[in-house]
Design a protein around this motif. Structure first.
Motif, PDB file in Angstrom:
ATOM      1  N   GLY A 197      40.235  23.045 -33.280  1.00 57.64           N
ATOM      2  CA  GLY A 197      41.538  22.452 -33.047  1.00 57.64           C
ATOM      3  C   GLY A 197      42.399  22.351 -34.282  1.00 57.64           C
ATOM      4  O   GLY A 197      43.539  21.883 -34.209  1.00 57.64           O
ATOM      5  N   LEU A 198      41.893  22.774 -35.436  1.00 54.83           N
ATOM      6  CA  LEU A 198      42.664  22.734 -36.670  1.00 54.83           C
ATOM      7  C   LEU A 198      43.544  23.973 -36.789  1.00 54.83           C
ATOM      8  O   LEU A 198      43.331  24.976 -36.118  1.00 54.83           O
ATOM      9  CB  LEU A 198      41.729  22.673 -37.877  1.00 54.83           C
ATOM     10  N   SER A 199      44.512  23.895 -37.677  1.00 54.00           N
ATOM     11  CA  SER A 199      45.310  25.049 -38.068  1.00 54.00           C
ATOM     12  C   SER A 199      45.354  25.093 -39.587  1.00 54.00           C
ATOM     13  O   SER A 199      45.044  24.086 -40.257  1.00 54.00           O
ATOM     14  CB  SER A 199      46.737  24.936 -37.516  1.00 54.00           C
ATOM     15  N   ARG A 200      45.715  26.233 -40.133  1.00 54.97           N
ATOM     16  CA  ARG A 200      45.812  26.346 -41.593  1.00 54.97           C
ATOM     17  C   ARG A 200      46.809  25.332 -42.141  1.00 54.97           C
ATOM     18  O   ARG A 200      46.555  24.687 -43.159  1.00 54.97           O
ATOM     19  CB  ARG A 200      46.221  27.772 -41.974  1.00 54.97           C
ATOM     20  N   ASP A 201      47.943  25.172 -41.462  1.00 54.37           N
ATOM     21  CA  ASP A 201      48.949  24.218 -41.931  1.00 54.37           C
ATOM     22  C   ASP A 201      48.395  22.801 -41.943  1.00 54.37           C
ATOM     23  O   ASP A 201      48.640  22.032 -42.885  1.00 54.37           O
ATOM     24  CB  ASP A 201      50.195  24.285 -41.050  1.00 54.37           C
ATOM     25  N   ALA A 202      47.641  22.438 -40.894  1.00 49.25           N
ATOM     26  CA  ALA A 202      47.071  21.090 -40.841  1.00 49.25           C
ATOM     27  C   ALA A 202      46.073  20.866 -41.968  1.00 49.25           C
ATOM     28  O   ALA A 202      46.041  19.796 -42.594  1.00 49.25           O
ATOM     29  CB  ALA A 202      46.402  20.863 -39.491  1.00 49.25           C
ATOM     30  N   VAL A 203      45.272  21.890 -42.246  1.00 49.28           N
ATOM     31  CA  VAL A 203      44.288  21.783 -43.329  1.00 49.28           C
ATOM     32  C   VAL A 203      44.987  21.613 -44.674  1.00 49.28           C
ATOM     33  O   VAL A 203      44.618  20.755 -45.488  1.00 49.28           O
ATOM     34  CB  VAL A 203      43.371  23.018 -43.336  1.00 49.28           C
ATOM     35  N   LEU A 204      46.022  22.426 -44.932  1.00 52.26           N
ATOM     36  CA  LEU A 204      46.704  22.357 -46.231  1.00 52.26           C
ATOM     37  C   LEU A 204      47.494  21.064 -46.384  1.00 52.26           C
ATOM     38  O   LEU A 204      47.564  20.497 -47.476  1.00 52.26           O
ATOM     39  CB  LEU A 204      47.617  23.571 -46.399  1.00 52.26           C
ATOM     40  N   ASN A 205      48.099  20.589 -45.303  1.00 48.12           N
ATOM     41  CA  ASN A 205      48.792  19.298 -45.373  1.00 48.12           C
ATOM     42  C   ASN A 205      47.822  18.179 -45.705  1.00 48.12           C
ATOM     43  O   ASN A 205      48.133  17.289 -46.510  1.00 48.12           O
ATOM     44  CB  ASN A 205      49.503  19.013 -44.049  1.00 48.12           C
ATOM     45  N   ALA A 206      46.647  18.220 -45.093  1.00 51.72           N
ATOM     46  CA  ALA A 206      45.639  17.206 -45.388  1.00 51.72           C
ATOM     47  C   ALA A 206      45.129  17.341 -46.816  1.00 51.72           C
ATOM     48  O   ALA A 206      44.861  16.333 -47.497  1.00 51.72           O
ATOM     49  CB  ALA A 206      44.483  17.318 -44.394  1.00 51.72           C
ATOM     50  N   ALA A 207      44.987  18.583 -47.296  1.00 50.46           N
ATOM     51  CA  ALA A 207      44.538  18.806 -48.671  1.00 50.46           C
ATOM     52  C   ALA A 207      45.554  18.252 -49.662  1.00 50.46           C
ATOM     53  O   ALA A 207      45.184  17.590 -50.648  1.00 50.46           O
ATOM     54  CB  ALA A 207      44.315  20.294 -48.913  1.00 50.46           C
ATOM     55  N   LEU A 208      46.836  18.500 -49.420  1.00 47.07           N
ATOM     56  CA  LEU A 208      47.867  17.985 -50.320  1.00 47.07           C
ATOM     57  C   LEU A 208      47.882  16.462 -50.300  1.00 47.07           C
ATOM     58  O   LEU A 208      48.011  15.816 -51.352  1.00 47.07           O
ATOM     59  CB  LEU A 208      49.229  18.542 -49.923  1.00 47.07           C
ATOM     60  N   ALA A 209      47.742  15.862 -49.136  1.00 42.24           N
ATOM     61  CA  ALA A 209      47.718  14.403 -49.041  1.00 42.24           C
ATOM     62  C   ALA A 209      46.532  13.821 -49.807  1.00 42.24           C
ATOM     63  O   ALA A 209      46.646  12.783 -50.470  1.00 42.24           O
ATOM     64  CB  ALA A 209      47.676  13.973 -47.574  1.00 42.24           C
ATOM     65  N   LEU A 210      45.379  14.510 -49.729  1.00 39.77           N
ATOM     66  CA  LEU A 210      44.190  14.031 -50.440  1.00 39.77           C
ATOM     67  C   LEU A 210      44.374  14.176 -51.947  1.00 39.77           C
ATOM     68  O   LEU A 210      43.990  13.280 -52.721  1.00 39.77           O
ATOM     69  CB  LEU A 210      42.964  14.807 -49.960  1.00 39.77           C
ATOM     70  N   ILE A 211      44.963  15.287 -52.389  1.00 42.57           N
ATOM     71  CA  ILE A 211      45.249  15.468 -53.815  1.00 42.57           C
ATOM     72  C   ILE A 211      46.247  14.419 -54.296  1.00 42.57           C
ATOM     73  O   ILE A 211      46.118  13.880 -55.398  1.00 42.57           O
ATOM     74  CB  ILE A 211      45.766  16.893 -54.075  1.00 42.57           C
ATOM     75  N   ASP A 212      47.244  14.112 -53.473  1.00 46.65           N
ATOM     76  CA  ASP A 212      48.211  13.079 -53.836  1.00 46.65           C
ATOM     77  C   ASP A 212      47.520  11.737 -54.089  1.00 46.65           C
ATOM     78  O   ASP A 212      47.933  10.973 -54.960  1.00 46.65           O
ATOM     79  CB  ASP A 212      49.254  12.908 -52.726  1.00 46.65           C
ATOM     80  N   ARG A 213      46.476  11.454 -53.338  1.00 41.28           N
ATOM     81  CA  ARG A 213      45.784  10.173 -53.470  1.00 41.28           C
ATOM     82  C   ARG A 213      44.743  10.170 -54.586  1.00 41.28           C
ATOM     83  O   ARG A 213      44.617   9.187 -55.316  1.00 41.28           O
ATOM     84  CB  ARG A 213      45.085   9.800 -52.155  1.00 41.28           C
ATOM     85  N   LYS A 214      44.001  11.284 -54.727  1.00 41.48           N
ATOM     86  CA  LYS A 214      42.824  11.258 -55.600  1.00 41.48           C
ATOM     87  C   LYS A 214      42.942  12.152 -56.828  1.00 41.48           C
ATOM     88  O   LYS A 214      42.142  12.028 -57.755  1.00 41.48           O
ATOM     89  CB  LYS A 214      41.584  11.667 -54.793  1.00 41.48           C
ATOM     90  N   GLY A 215      43.904  13.074 -56.829  1.00 41.46           N
ATOM     91  CA  GLY A 215      44.019  14.013 -57.932  1.00 41.46           C
ATOM     92  C   GLY A 215      43.201  15.265 -57.700  1.00 41.46           C
ATOM     93  O   GLY A 215      42.306  15.286 -56.848  1.00 41.46           O
ATOM     94  N   VAL A 216      43.481  16.300 -58.486  1.00 40.34           N
ATOM     95  CA  VAL A 216      42.815  17.585 -58.305  1.00 40.34           C
ATOM     96  C   VAL A 216      41.344  17.517 -58.715  1.00 40.34           C
ATOM     97  O   VAL A 216      40.473  18.076 -58.047  1.00 40.34           O
ATOM     98  CB  VAL A 216      43.541  18.689 -59.095  1.00 40.34           C
ATOM     99  N   ASN A 217      41.048  16.840 -59.818  1.00 36.92           N
ATOM    100  CA  ASN A 217      39.667  16.809 -60.305  1.00 36.92           C
ATOM    101  C   ASN A 217      38.718  16.174 -59.292  1.00 36.92           C
ATOM    102  O   ASN A 217      37.549  16.571 -59.184  1.00 36.92           O
ATOM    103  CB  ASN A 217      39.591  16.060 -61.629  1.00 36.92           C
ATOM    104  N   ALA A 218      39.199  15.178 -58.565  1.00 40.00           N
ATOM    105  CA  ALA A 218      38.350  14.483 -57.604  1.00 40.00           C
ATOM    106  C   ALA A 218      38.387  15.111 -56.216  1.00 40.00           C
ATOM    107  O   ALA A 218      37.657  14.679 -55.322  1.00 40.00           O
ATOM    108  CB  ALA A 218      38.769  13.010 -57.504  1.00 40.00           C
ATOM    109  N   PHE A 219      39.211  16.128 -56.050  1.00 32.90           N
ATOM    110  CA  PHE A 219      39.357  16.759 -54.739  1.00 32.90           C
ATOM    111  C   PHE A 219      38.124  17.596 -54.414  1.00 32.90           C
ATOM    112  O   PHE A 219      37.645  18.365 -55.241  1.00 32.90           O
ATOM    113  CB  PHE A 219      40.596  17.651 -54.737  1.00 32.90           C
ATOM    114  N   SER A 220      37.596  17.443 -53.189  1.00 32.93           N
ATOM    115  CA  SER A 220      36.432  18.229 -52.774  1.00 32.93           C
ATOM    116  C   SER A 220      36.590  18.653 -51.326  1.00 32.93           C
ATOM    117  O   SER A 220      37.253  17.980 -50.528  1.00 32.93           O
ATOM    118  CB  SER A 220      35.143  17.421 -52.935  1.00 32.93           C
ATOM    119  N   VAL A 221      35.970  19.769 -51.002  1.00 28.82           N
ATOM    120  CA  VAL A 221      35.987  20.269 -49.616  1.00 28.82           C
ATOM    121  C   VAL A 221      35.291  19.268 -48.699  1.00 28.82           C
ATOM    122  O   VAL A 221      35.734  19.035 -47.567  1.00 28.82           O
ATOM    123  CB  VAL A 221      35.302  21.647 -49.541  1.00 28.82           C
ATOM    124  N   ARG A 222      34.235  18.662 -49.179  1.00 28.31           N
ATOM    125  CA  ARG A 222      33.494  17.705 -48.351  1.00 28.31           C
ATOM    126  C   ARG A 222      34.365  16.500 -47.991  1.00 28.31           C
ATOM    127  O   ARG A 222      34.379  16.045 -46.835  1.00 28.31           O
ATOM    128  CB  ARG A 222      32.227  17.248 -49.093  1.00 28.31           C
TER     129      ARG A 222
END
Length: 239
Positions: free
Chosen positions: A14-39
């Protein structure tokens, strides 16, 4: 663990590439790139990590895609009639885009993965501005490098983050170090310290996310524009 019935690792999640990238950007906004993980991203989306690989092949691609999402609106719909106005607009828009997502700043330029975030439309626009300015051949390449460096360099310096640990202690120690400059050994630095402390690279102890360097950015922009204008005549024998 993902919610029941989700995260099977198939393209039916049920995911889309756009949904995944939007969620990735939101997670980076909160935690930063160094703390960002796929898990962590998979946990945010309620799927297994393998489900993400149907849409984005890995962590580097996720970071590049998130950065591209943050910078997606940089190319104007119409070419400005004046190349100098176009350069000013480009630098301003880039700074605004990165300031909206300051945690991406450490990636820009410093990691080659950020090259994937530069849309070809923006590269075409930059070249079109410089061709309109009169650059051709090797000088066009040099001007392109100059404008990319100008676009990325100031903002990444301005938005450089404080240390992750003991940020307040580091800032206090740095301020004390600057206040202790010996005027006998460094007379100009000591003389100008009062003004430099108001917002100067190296001297400052506060990130531009809290204390933006607006006046210096305007000075920088005009320096770049006027410098490009002065260099339009190609040097003889330059490669």
């Amino acid at each position: 663990m993902p919610p029941s019935g989700k995260g099977t690792g198939t393209h039916t999640d049920g995911l889309s590439r756009d949904a995944v990238l939007n969620a990735a950007l939101a997670l980076i906004d909160r935690k930063g790139v160094n703390a960002f993980s796929v898990r962590d991203l998979a946990r945010e989306l309620g799927v297994y990590p393998t489900a993400l690989y149907w849409h984005v092949p890995g962590r580097n691609a996720l970071i590049a895609g998130a950065v591209a999402l943050a910078l997606r609106d940089l190319t104007p719909r119409r070419m400005p009639p004046d190349w100098q106005a176009g350069v000013r607009d480009l630098l301003r828009r880039y700074r605004q885009a990165v300031r909206a997502h300051p945690h991406i700043a450490p990636v820009l330029g410093a990691q080659l993965v950020s090259n994937e975030s530069m849309p070809p439309e923006l590269m075409e626009h930059i070249l079109a501005l410089l061709v309109r300015a009169g650059f051709e051949g090797a000088p066009l390449r040099h001007a392109y490098n100059t404008l990319i460096a100008a676009m990325v360099g100031f903002v990444t310096l301005e938005l450089a983050p404080l240390p992750d640990e003991d940020a307040d202690a580091w800032a206090d120690a740095h301020r004390q170090r600057m206040q202790a400059i010996d005027p006998a050994r460094h007379p100009l630095l000591a003389r100008e310290m009062g003004r430099l402390r108001q917002g100067a690279f190296v001297v400052r102890a506060t990130s531009g996310t809290q204390a933006p360097l607006d006046s210096s950015f305007r000075f920088w922009t005009e320096t770049v524009v006027q410098g490009l204008a002065a260099m339009r005549a190609p040097p003889s024998g330059g490669t």
